[in-house]
Design a protein around this motif. Structure first.
Motif, mmCIF file in Angstrom:
data_model
loop_
_atom_site.group_PDB
_atom_site.id
_atom_site.type_symbol
_atom_site.label_atom_id
_atom_site.label_comp_id
_atom_site.label_asym_id
_atom_site.label_seq_id
_atom_site.Cartn_x
_atom_site.Cartn_y
_atom_site.Cartn_z
ATOM 1 N N GLU A 15 2.589 5.302 5.076
ATOM 2 C CA GLU A 15 2.908 4.610 3.855
ATOM 3 C C GLU A 15 1.881 3.666 3.616
ATOM 4 O OE1 GLU A 15 6.822 2.757 2.362
ATOM 5 O OE2 GLU A 15 6.116 1.549 4.022
ATOM 6 N N SER A 16 1.261 2.774 4.656
ATOM 7 C CA SER A 16 0.581 1.906 4.149
ATOM 8 C C SER A 16 -0.839 2.151 3.928
ATOM 9 C CB SER A 16 0.124 0.955 5.505
ATOM 10 O OG SER A 16 1.508 0.067 5.710
ATOM 11 N N ILE A 17 -1.240 3.291 4.428
ATOM 12 C CA ILE A 17 -2.615 3.986 4.082
ATOM 13 C C ILE A 17 -2.404 4.784 2.894
ATOM 14 C CG2 ILE A 17 -3.969 6.010 4.512
ATOM 15 C CD1 ILE A 17 -3.642 5.079 7.773
ATOM 16 N N PHE A 18 -1.438 5.294 2.507
ATOM 17 C CA PHE A 18 -1.233 5.726 1.318
ATOM 18 C C PHE A 18 -1.305 4.835 0.070
ATOM 19 C CE2 PHE A 18 1.751 6.711 -2.570
ATOM 20 C CZ PHE A 18 1.115 8.009 -2.725
ATOM 21 N N ILE A 19 -0.802 3.784 0.400
ATOM 22 C CA ILE A 19 -0.937 2.411 -0.616
ATOM 23 C C ILE A 19 -2.454 2.026 -0.898
ATOM 24 C CG2 ILE A 19 -0.079 -0.004 -0.956
ATOM 25 C CD1 ILE A 19 2.685 0.835 0.319
ATOM 26 N N MET A 20 -2.929 1.852 0.491
ATOM 27 C CA MET A 20 -4.275 1.410 0.441
ATOM 28 C C MET A 20 -5.310 2.486 -0.608
ATOM 29 S SD MET A 20 -5.449 -1.142 2.486
ATOM 30 C CE MET A 20 -4.833 -2.015 4.132
ATOM 31 N N ARG A 147 7.744 -6.224 -4.803
ATOM 32 C CA ARG A 147 7.370 -4.819 -4.692
ATOM 33 C C ARG A 147 5.935 -4.469 -4.134
ATOM 34 N NH1 ARG A 147 12.251 -4.698 -6.668
ATOM 35 N NH2 ARG A 147 12.830 -3.580 -8.424
ATOM 36 N N PHE A 148 5.670 -3.492 -3.942
ATOM 37 C CA PHE A 148 4.386 -3.032 -3.181
ATOM 38 C C PHE A 148 3.508 -3.538 -4.187
ATOM 39 C CE2 PHE A 148 6.719 0.099 -0.722
ATOM 40 C CZ PHE A 148 6.355 -0.429 0.772
ATOM 41 N N PHE A 149 3.448 -3.356 -5.508
ATOM 42 C CA PHE A 149 2.434 -3.553 -6.606
ATOM 43 C C PHE A 149 3.053 -4.791 -7.271
ATOM 44 C CE2 PHE A 149 -0.578 -0.049 -7.421
ATOM 45 C CZ PHE A 149 -0.740 0.145 -6.176
ATOM 46 N N GLU A 166 9.794 1.110 -8.190
ATOM 47 C CA GLU A 166 8.780 2.011 -7.567
ATOM 48 C C GLU A 166 9.661 3.122 -6.645
ATOM 49 O OE1 GLU A 166 5.448 -1.338 -6.364
ATOM 50 O OE2 GLU A 166 6.939 -1.135 -5.212
ATOM 51 N N LEU A 167 9.871 4.076 -7.414
ATOM 52 C CA LEU A 167 10.568 5.138 -7.249
ATOM 53 C C LEU A 167 9.849 6.461 -6.679
ATOM 54 C CD1 LEU A 167 13.152 5.180 -10.165
ATOM 55 C CD2 LEU A 167 13.459 4.057 -7.937
ATOM 56 N N TRP A 168 10.275 7.019 -5.592
ATOM 57 C CA TRP A 168 9.692 8.179 -5.245
ATOM 58 C C TRP A 168 8.088 7.946 -4.931
ATOM 59 C CZ3 TRP A 168 12.114 8.787 -10.025
ATOM 60 C CH2 TRP A 168 13.457 9.216 -10.119
ATOM 61 N N ASN A 169 7.878 6.768 -4.253
ATOM 62 C CA ASN A 169 6.363 6.523 -3.868
ATOM 63 C C ASN A 169 5.457 6.503 -5.274
ATOM 64 O OD1 ASN A 169 7.141 6.135 -1.180
ATOM 65 N ND2 ASN A 169 6.903 8.313 -0.725
ATOM 66 N N ILE A 170 5.906 6.306 -6.332
ATOM 67 C CA ILE A 170 5.132 6.253 -7.533
ATOM 68 C C ILE A 170 4.861 4.551 -7.865
ATOM 69 C CG2 ILE A 170 5.013 6.529 -10.058
ATOM 70 C CD1 ILE A 170 6.651 8.988 -9.520
ATOM 71 N N TYR A 171 3.434 4.430 -7.728
ATOM 72 C CA TYR A 171 3.218 2.795 -7.926
ATOM 73 C C TYR A 171 2.566 2.582 -9.291
ATOM 74 C CZ TYR A 171 4.435 2.941 -2.961
ATOM 75 O OH TYR A 171 5.087 3.261 -1.703
ATOM 76 N N ASN A 180 -3.669 -9.324 -12.900
ATOM 77 C CA ASN A 180 -3.982 -8.684 -11.756
ATOM 78 C C ASN A 180 -2.719 -8.325 -10.895
ATOM 79 O OD1 ASN A 180 -3.640 -10.928 -9.520
ATOM 80 N ND2 ASN A 180 -4.401 -12.136 -11.322
ATOM 81 N N VAL A 181 -3.008 -7.365 -10.066
ATOM 82 C CA VAL A 181 -1.667 -7.043 -8.937
ATOM 83 C C VAL A 181 -1.966 -7.543 -7.747
ATOM 84 C CG1 VAL A 181 -0.739 -4.904 -8.016
ATOM 85 C CG2 VAL A 181 -1.288 -5.029 -10.672
ATOM 86 N N ARG A 182 -1.062 -8.009 -7.090
ATOM 87 C CA ARG A 182 -0.870 -8.474 -5.528
ATOM 88 C C ARG A 182 -0.526 -7.097 -5.000
ATOM 89 N NH1 ARG A 182 -1.473 -13.992 -6.000
ATOM 90 N NH2 ARG A 182 -2.560 -14.680 -7.911
ATOM 91 N N VAL A 183 -0.992 -6.609 -4.103
ATOM 92 C CA VAL A 183 -0.434 -5.606 -3.381
ATOM 93 C C VAL A 183 -0.041 -5.771 -1.859
ATOM 94 C CG1 VAL A 183 -1.071 -3.085 -2.745
ATOM 95 C CG2 VAL A 183 -1.915 -4.113 -4.755
ATOM 96 N N PHE A 184 1.175 -5.101 -1.484
ATOM 97 C CA PHE A 184 1.447 -5.682 0.014
ATOM 98 C C PHE A 184 1.756 -4.315 0.603
ATOM 99 C CE2 PHE A 184 2.810 -8.896 -3.066
ATOM 100 C CZ PHE A 184 2.064 -10.164 -2.454
ATOM 101 N N PRO A 185 0.621 -3.793 1.351
ATOM 102 C CA PRO A 185 0.920 -2.325 2.132
ATOM 103 C C PRO A 185 1.911 -2.534 3.108
ATOM 104 C CG PRO A 185 -1.537 -2.725 1.473
ATOM 105 C CD PRO A 185 -0.747 -4.199 1.267
ATOM 106 N N ILE A 186 2.072 -3.728 3.745
ATOM 107 C CA ILE A 186 2.908 -3.808 4.986
ATOM 108 C C ILE A 186 4.377 -4.393 4.617
ATOM 109 C CG2 ILE A 186 1.060 -3.515 6.483
ATOM 110 C CD1 ILE A 186 1.275 -6.452 7.098
ATOM 111 N N SER A 187 4.731 -4.318 3.553
ATOM 112 C CA SER A 187 5.798 -4.892 3.150
ATOM 113 C C SER A 187 7.266 -4.579 3.846
ATOM 114 C CB SER A 187 6.355 -4.592 1.617
ATOM 115 O OG SER A 187 5.485 -5.279 0.848
#
Length: 302
Positions: A15-20, A147-149, A166-171, A180-187
């Motif tokens: 999941e985290s790698i996908f977000i990265m 959220r992640f984003f 953030e439904l179905w892994n759509i960001y 700007n966006v703060r992104v949290f891959p290990i939320s």
């Protein structure tokens, strides 16, 4: 034919790698905020995996308050050199001087609130449209709302009531100019997940995460490291204890825990027995008010 399945750490990693990779795909100029703490170290490890065999395609950015643990700074410099990453350091002390800000006074005078100014100036200086950070939802109530984003407006402010679905892994990383966006891959990770992953991946950490002897003072039931950044008065007694740190922030606002855990296995066992979050047990700055973290995040803090 057996079904291929990932264990829970592999699922979190995927999941985290996908977000990265989503960050790299959706944004023009992202950065990874790096403090030398275990969570940002884990992020760097995940980024290396996400983009191997290439180098990490964004710089490491450290907002340096000047009150850091020397061990964390030494680790930061070593890691950046080892992986060939660009390291950008901006100092809160410079911001205080340039903007003529009033520095907090008191026994544990923390620059945590002031680093927001430096962070926002750094985002503006380099035109970062996304900043990746290691915040986790289990750490603190305000972080559980993210959220992640997480979109910030053109003043760097966060509005918790305007979170994007953030439904179905759509960001959705679409932003307007200035935002700007703060992104949290290990939320979705917990403190125990992070430590189990560090153990599994054999990730090196700064020595302060493991038991060591240190001079401390006891204040309100917390063990604060003796340093040039805190005020020691006649009521304080300096004692030498065997301690370690669960989280690494400034020396002015991060307490140690008494511990004999000198290995990863021992740290994992200790955390499994704990019923208090790392920030709840060791971060003085979160105890200022009930909504201390949320107030800082609304003002632009990470």
């Amino acid at each position: 034919m057996s079904k291929y399945q990932l264990d829970y750490l592999e699922q979190l990693e995927a999941e985290s790698i996908f977000i990265m990779r989503e960050v790299a795909a959706q944004f023009e100029n992202p950065a990874l905020l790096f403090s030398g703490g275990k969570d940002s170290i884990t992020l760097v490890h995940l980024a290396k995996k996400a983009f191997a065999p290439m180098k990490i395609p964004f710089p490491l950015v450290h907002i340096d308050t000047g009150h850091n643990f020397p061990e964390a700074l030494a680790y930061r410099d070593h890691l950046a050199q080892e992986i060939g990453a660009e390291l950008i350091v901006r100092k809160v002390e410079d911001t205080i001087r340039e903007k003529k800000l009033t520095e907090p006074k008191g026994k544990f005078a923390s620059r945590n609130w002031l680093q927001t100014h430096t962070l926002l100036d750094t985002i503006e200086e380099f035109k970062f449209d996304a900043c990746i950070g290691g915040a986790r939802r289990d750490e603190e109530k305000a972080r559980a709302k993210e959220r992640f984003f997480s979109v910030r407006d053109d003043f760097g402010q966060w509005e918790p009531k305007l979170q994007r679905p953030e439904l179905w892994n759509i960001y959705n990383g679409r932003i307007q100019k200035g935002e700007n966006v703060r992104v949290f891959p290990i939320s979705n990770w917990t403190e125990l997940d992070v430590w189990n992953y560090i153990k599994k991946e054999k990730i090196q950490l700064p020595s302060i995460y493991f038991a060591h002897q240190r001079d401390v003072i006891e204040y309100d039931g917390q063990l604060i490291a003796v340093s040039d950044f805190i005020t020691i008065d006649e009521n304080d007694t300096i004692i030498n204890k065997k301690v370690r740190y669960r989280t690494v922030g400034d020396m002015t606002c991060t307490a140690a825990v008494e511990s004999d855990a000198a290995t990863l296995d021992e740290v994992v066992n200790e955390i499994m027995a704990s019923r208090i979050s790392e920030r709840g047990e060791t971060r003085i700055d979160d105890k200022v008010t009930e909504a201390a973290m949320e107030d800082r995040k609304k003002g632009g803090y990470f």
